[in-house]
Design a protein around this motif. Sequence first.
Motif, PDB file in Angstrom:
ATOM      1  N   THR A  22       7.131   7.997   4.460  1.00 51.31           N
ATOM      2  CA  THR A  22       5.973   7.176   4.129  1.00 51.31           C
ATOM      3  C   THR A  22       6.418   5.894   3.436  1.00 51.31           C
ATOM      4  OG1 THR A  22       5.700   8.163   1.938  1.00 51.31           O
ATOM      5  CG2 THR A  22       4.606   9.274   3.787  1.00 51.31           C
ATOM      6  N   GLN A  23       5.483   4.971   3.303  1.00 49.25           N
ATOM      7  CA  GLN A  23       5.747   3.722   2.586  1.00 49.25           C
ATOM      8  C   GLN A  23       6.191   4.020   1.154  1.00 49.25           C
ATOM      9  OE1 GLN A  23       5.047   0.448   3.752  1.00 49.25           O
ATOM     10  NE2 GLN A  23       5.234  -0.709   1.841  1.00 49.25           N
ATOM     11  N   GLN A  24       5.517   4.964   0.519  1.00 45.89           N
ATOM     12  CA  GLN A  24       5.831   5.300  -0.866  1.00 45.89           C
ATOM     13  C   GLN A  24       7.236   5.902  -0.982  1.00 45.89           C
ATOM     14  OE1 GLN A  24       2.963   6.098   0.709  1.00 45.89           O
ATOM     15  NE2 GLN A  24       1.667   4.585  -0.336  1.00 45.89           N
ATOM     16  N   GLU A  25       7.614   6.745  -0.031  1.00 45.74           N
ATOM     17  CA  GLU A  25       8.943   7.347  -0.050  1.00 45.74           C
ATOM     18  C   GLU A  25      10.029   6.296   0.154  1.00 45.74           C
ATOM     19  OE1 GLU A  25       8.102  11.869   1.634  1.00 45.74           O
ATOM     20  OE2 GLU A  25       8.229  10.185   3.038  1.00 45.74           O
ATOM     21  N   GLU A  27       9.788   3.084  -0.607  1.00 42.69           N
ATOM     22  CA  GLU A  27       9.868   2.276  -1.823  1.00 42.69           C
ATOM     23  C   GLU A  27      10.607   3.030  -2.930  1.00 42.69           C
ATOM     24  OE1 GLU A  27       6.043   0.804  -2.975  1.00 42.69           O
ATOM     25  OE2 GLU A  27       5.648  -0.094  -1.010  1.00 42.69           O
ATOM     26  N   ALA A  28      10.397   4.336  -3.019  1.00 39.88           N
ATOM     27  CA  ALA A  28      11.100   5.141  -4.023  1.00 39.88           C
ATOM     28  C   ALA A  28      12.599   5.139  -3.750  1.00 39.88           C
ATOM     29  CB  ALA A  28      10.554   6.572  -4.016  1.00 39.88           C
ATOM     30  N   LYS A  51       8.739  -2.885  -2.778  1.00 39.24           N
ATOM     31  CA  LYS A  51       7.722  -3.206  -1.773  1.00 39.24           C
ATOM     32  C   LYS A  51       8.200  -4.324  -0.855  1.00 39.24           C
ATOM     33  CE  LYS A  51       3.550  -3.146  -3.204  1.00 39.24           C
ATOM     34  NZ  LYS A  51       2.264  -3.453  -3.908  1.00 39.24           N
TER      35      LYS A  51
END
Length: 207
Positions: A22-25, A27-28, A51
């Motif tokens: 995912t986008q969040q993964e 970015e992490a 981001k």
Amino acid sequence: MDAILTLRDNSARQAKAIARPTQQEAEAAVRTLLLWAGDDPDREGLLETPKRVVKSYKELFSGYGESPEDVLGTTFEEVSGFNDPVLVKDIPFYSHCEHHMVPIIGKAHIAYLPDGKVVGLSKIGRLVDIFGRRLQTQESITAQIADAMDTILRPRGVAVMIEADHMCMSMRGIRKQGSTTITTTFKGTFQEDVNEQVRFMTMVRHT
């Protein structure tokens, strides 16, 4: 047609085999790399970096979501009997080394011998971008471009030359700035006839 279907099947299998984070993964993961490098991802200058990096990667590696068949699928048969090589030279591209994920900066020279049909010149530039915007080796991108031209267009011959600078040699490791790597691939008449190879090289170097 069977070869084209095979290319599409291989692309589909590759896409299904990879579970995209995912986008969040993503970015992490960038945040983790910033920490590993020794910086503070919470400082002002780096707050939006994860981001931004993920957004830039979507563009830099957009070739995974594009199809050579779609780009080269539209051709024109009104060629007025034209039978000589079509050469598009000095096509700039920017790729990334699959071993170190640092830039490969170069230019491609692509020629083909039409067999009753031609493709729009801009499509050849787009083809270079499709393969360039993936993790690559120079040898692979040279072969992939030639194979796509040969399989999809079915010309009498294809010639591809790539000249590139590899930042994995300039920025790290042996740090040899200014070195250029040249690779070539020939298909059909270009492979069978040395005179056609010489003709291609002459057109690239002297036109």
